[in-house]
Design a protein around this motif. Structure first.
Motif, PDB file in Angstrom:
ATOM      1  N   MET A   1      -5.524  -1.700  -0.740  1.00 25.19           N
ATOM      2  CA  MET A   1      -5.902  -1.871   0.640  1.00 25.19           C
ATOM      3  C   MET A   1      -4.666  -1.568   1.496  1.00 25.19           C
ATOM      4  N   PRO A   2      -4.803  -0.707   2.491  1.00 24.99           N
ATOM      5  CA  PRO A   2      -3.651  -0.362   3.332  1.00 24.99           C
ATOM      6  C   PRO A   2      -3.407  -1.396   4.429  1.00 24.99           C
ATOM      7  N   CYS A   3      -2.238  -1.311   5.042  1.00 22.70           N
ATOM      8  CA  CYS A   3      -1.924  -2.138   6.209  1.00 22.70           C
ATOM      9  C   CYS A   3      -2.915  -1.790   7.316  1.00 22.70           C
ATOM     10  N   PHE A   4      -3.482  -2.793   7.950  1.00 18.93           N
ATOM     11  CA  PHE A   4      -4.506  -2.508   8.951  1.00 18.93           C
ATOM     12  C   PHE A   4      -3.923  -1.877  10.214  1.00 18.93           C
ATOM     13  N   ARG A   5      -2.624  -1.993  10.441  1.00 10.57           N
ATOM     14  CA  ARG A   5      -2.008  -1.410  11.641  1.00 10.57           C
ATOM     15  C   ARG A   5      -1.545   0.020  11.426  1.00 10.57           C
ATOM     16  N   CYS A   6      -0.770   0.264  10.349  1.00 18.24           N
ATOM     17  CA  CYS A   6      -0.149   1.584  10.177  1.00 18.24           C
ATOM     18  C   CYS A   6      -0.746   2.396   9.042  1.00 18.24           C
ATOM     19  N   GLY A   7      -1.544   1.779   8.174  1.00 15.36           N
ATOM     20  CA  GLY A   7      -2.167   2.507   7.079  1.00 15.36           C
ATOM     21  C   GLY A   7      -1.306   2.627   5.834  1.00 15.36           C
ATOM     22  N   ALA A   8      -0.091   2.050   5.829  1.00 14.74           N
ATOM     23  CA  ALA A   8       0.777   2.112   4.648  1.00 14.74           C
ATOM     24  C   ALA A   8       0.126   1.352   3.504  1.00 14.74           C
ATOM     25  N   ARG A   9       0.306   1.862   2.280  1.00 11.17           N
ATOM     26  CA  ARG A   9      -0.253   1.184   1.114  1.00 11.17           C
ATOM     27  C   ARG A   9       0.823   0.417   0.379  1.00 11.17           C
ATOM     28  N   GLN A  10       0.433  -0.706  -0.170  1.00  6.15           N
ATOM     29  CA  GLN A  10       1.322  -1.531  -0.962  1.00  6.15           C
ATOM     30  C   GLN A  10       1.679  -0.784  -2.243  1.00  6.15           C
ATOM     31  N   THR A  11       2.933  -0.875  -2.656  1.00  4.27           N
ATOM     32  CA  THR A  11       3.351  -0.281  -3.916  1.00  4.27           C
ATOM     33  C   THR A  11       3.375  -1.369  -4.977  1.00  4.27           C
ATOM     34  N   ASP A  12       3.675  -0.987  -6.209  1.00  4.50           N
ATOM     35  CA  ASP A  12       3.756  -1.983  -7.275  1.00  4.50           C
ATOM     36  C   ASP A  12       4.753  -3.058  -6.875  1.00  4.50           C
ATOM     37  N   PRO A  13       4.340  -4.315  -6.930  1.00  7.32           N
ATOM     38  CA  PRO A  13       5.218  -5.386  -6.460  1.00  7.32           C
ATOM     39  C   PRO A  13       6.358  -5.674  -7.429  1.00  7.32           C
ATOM     40  N   VAL A  14       7.458  -6.139  -6.882  1.00 10.78           N
ATOM     41  CA  VAL A  14       8.557  -6.643  -7.696  1.00 10.78           C
ATOM     42  C   VAL A  14       8.250  -8.109  -7.966  1.00 10.78           C
ATOM     43  N   ARG A  15       8.994  -8.713  -8.849  1.00  8.64           N
ATOM     44  CA  ARG A  15       8.754 -10.134  -9.132  1.00  8.64           C
ATOM     45  C   ARG A  15       9.017 -10.970  -7.895  1.00  8.64           C
ATOM     46  N   GLY A  16       8.258 -12.041  -7.777  1.00 11.08           N
ATOM     47  CA  GLY A  16       8.423 -12.937  -6.643  1.00 11.08           C
ATOM     48  C   GLY A  16       7.310 -12.770  -5.637  1.00 11.08           C
ATOM     49  N   ALA A  17       7.453 -13.469  -4.543  1.00  8.85           N
ATOM     50  CA  ALA A  17       6.435 -13.442  -3.492  1.00  8.85           C
ATOM     51  C   ALA A  17       6.419 -12.085  -2.800  1.00  8.85           C
ATOM     52  N   SER A  18       5.241 -11.629  -2.462  1.00  7.62           N
ATOM     53  CA  SER A  18       5.092 -10.353  -1.769  1.00  7.62           C
ATOM     54  C   SER A  18       5.458 -10.510  -0.300  1.00  7.62           C
TER      55      SER A  18
ATOM     56  N   GLY B   1      -2.892   7.857  13.240  1.00 12.48           N
ATOM     57  CA  GLY B   1      -1.764   8.277  12.430  1.00 12.48           C
ATOM     58  C   GLY B   1      -1.847   7.823  10.988  1.00 12.48           C
ATOM     59  N   ALA B   2      -2.834   7.019  10.642  1.00 16.14           N
ATOM     60  CA  ALA B   2      -2.957   6.517   9.276  1.00 16.14           C
ATOM     61  C   ALA B   2      -3.992   7.331   8.518  1.00 16.14           C
ATOM     62  N   ALA B   3      -3.794   7.444   7.237  1.00 18.87           N
ATOM     63  CA  ALA B   3      -4.752   8.144   6.397  1.00 18.87           C
ATOM     64  C   ALA B   3      -5.921   7.209   6.113  1.00 18.87           C
ATOM     65  N   PRO B   4      -7.124   7.737   5.931  1.00 16.56           N
ATOM     66  CA  PRO B   4      -8.233   6.877   5.541  1.00 16.56           C
ATOM     67  C   PRO B   4      -7.891   6.135   4.267  1.00 16.56           C
ATOM     68  N   ALA B   5      -8.423   4.928   4.125  1.00 11.63           N
ATOM     69  CA  ALA B   5      -8.060   4.055   3.005  1.00 11.63           C
ATOM     70  C   ALA B   5      -8.356   4.673   1.646  1.00 11.63           C
ATOM     71  N   ASP B   6      -9.360   5.567   1.549  1.00 11.61           N
ATOM     72  CA  ASP B   6      -9.717   6.093   0.244  1.00 11.61           C
ATOM     73  C   ASP B   6      -9.167   7.483  -0.028  1.00 11.61           C
ATOM     74  N   SER B   7      -8.334   8.046   0.864  1.00 14.24           N
ATOM     75  CA  SER B   7      -7.842   9.398   0.633  1.00 14.24           C
ATOM     76  C   SER B   7      -6.856   9.412  -0.530  1.00 14.24           C
ATOM     77  N   GLY B   8      -7.263  10.025  -1.630  1.00 14.55           N
ATOM     78  CA  GLY B   8      -6.416  10.132  -2.803  1.00 14.55           C
ATOM     79  C   GLY B   8      -6.293   8.857  -3.612  1.00 14.55           C
ATOM     80  N   LEU B   9      -6.983   7.814  -3.201  1.00 10.23           N
ATOM     81  CA  LEU B   9      -6.847   6.530  -3.874  1.00 10.23           C
ATOM     82  C   LEU B   9      -7.343   6.587  -5.313  1.00 10.23           C
ATOM     83  N   SER B  10      -8.450   7.266  -5.563  1.00  9.66           N
ATOM     84  CA  SER B  10      -8.980   7.307  -6.925  1.00  9.66           C
ATOM     85  C   SER B  10      -8.006   7.998  -7.872  1.00  9.66           C
TER      86      SER B  10
END
Length: 121
Positions: A1-18, A89-98
């Motif tokens: 799920m992307p950021c609702f403001r800018c459309g950035a997608r979360q990457t693989d999280p590091v250990r700890g709180a996001s 300026g954000a890409a649609p949430a499903d563009s390239g997601l699959s």
């Protein structure tokens, strides 16, 4: 799920709180990236709990639940809501997601492509 403001997608999280925050806006679960939190005041644009005023809401199975006080209510969604738009300026949430999901699963399970089998006798 992307950021609702800018459309950035979360990457693989590091250990700890996001550093990403989640909440509810216009009856939908949303994520807010760290950059948008800093630039736009964190959770200022999120829906609030009718009982305690907290922005710590979660949406699941047609219900909105406050993670602070436990108050729940039915999610009532207006189909004409303008918040369904993708931010400018954000890409649609499903563009390239699959393709990204398939690549991540392949990396995770370290699978080689399955060879095609020849039909047996």
């Amino acid at each position: 799920m992307p950021c609702f403001r800018c459309g950035a997608r979360q990457t693989d999280p590091v250990r700890g709180a996001s550093p990403w925050k989640r909440g509810v806006r216009a009856e939908r679960q949303v994520l807010i990236c760290p950059g948008c939190q800093a630039a736009h005041g964190g959770t200022a644009e999120l829906d609030r709990c009718a009982s305690c005023g907290s922005a710590a809401l979660g949406c699941r199975l047609g219900e909105i639940e406050c993670r602070d006080c436990g108050h729940t209510r039915a999610a009532v969604r207006d189909e004409a809501c303008p918040d369904d738009r993708v931010p400018s300026g954000a890409a649609p949430a499903d563009s390239g997601l699959s393709e990204e999901v398939a690549a991540a699963l392949t990396r995770f399970f370290r699978r080689d492509p399955v060879p095609e089998r020849e039909p047996g006798p």
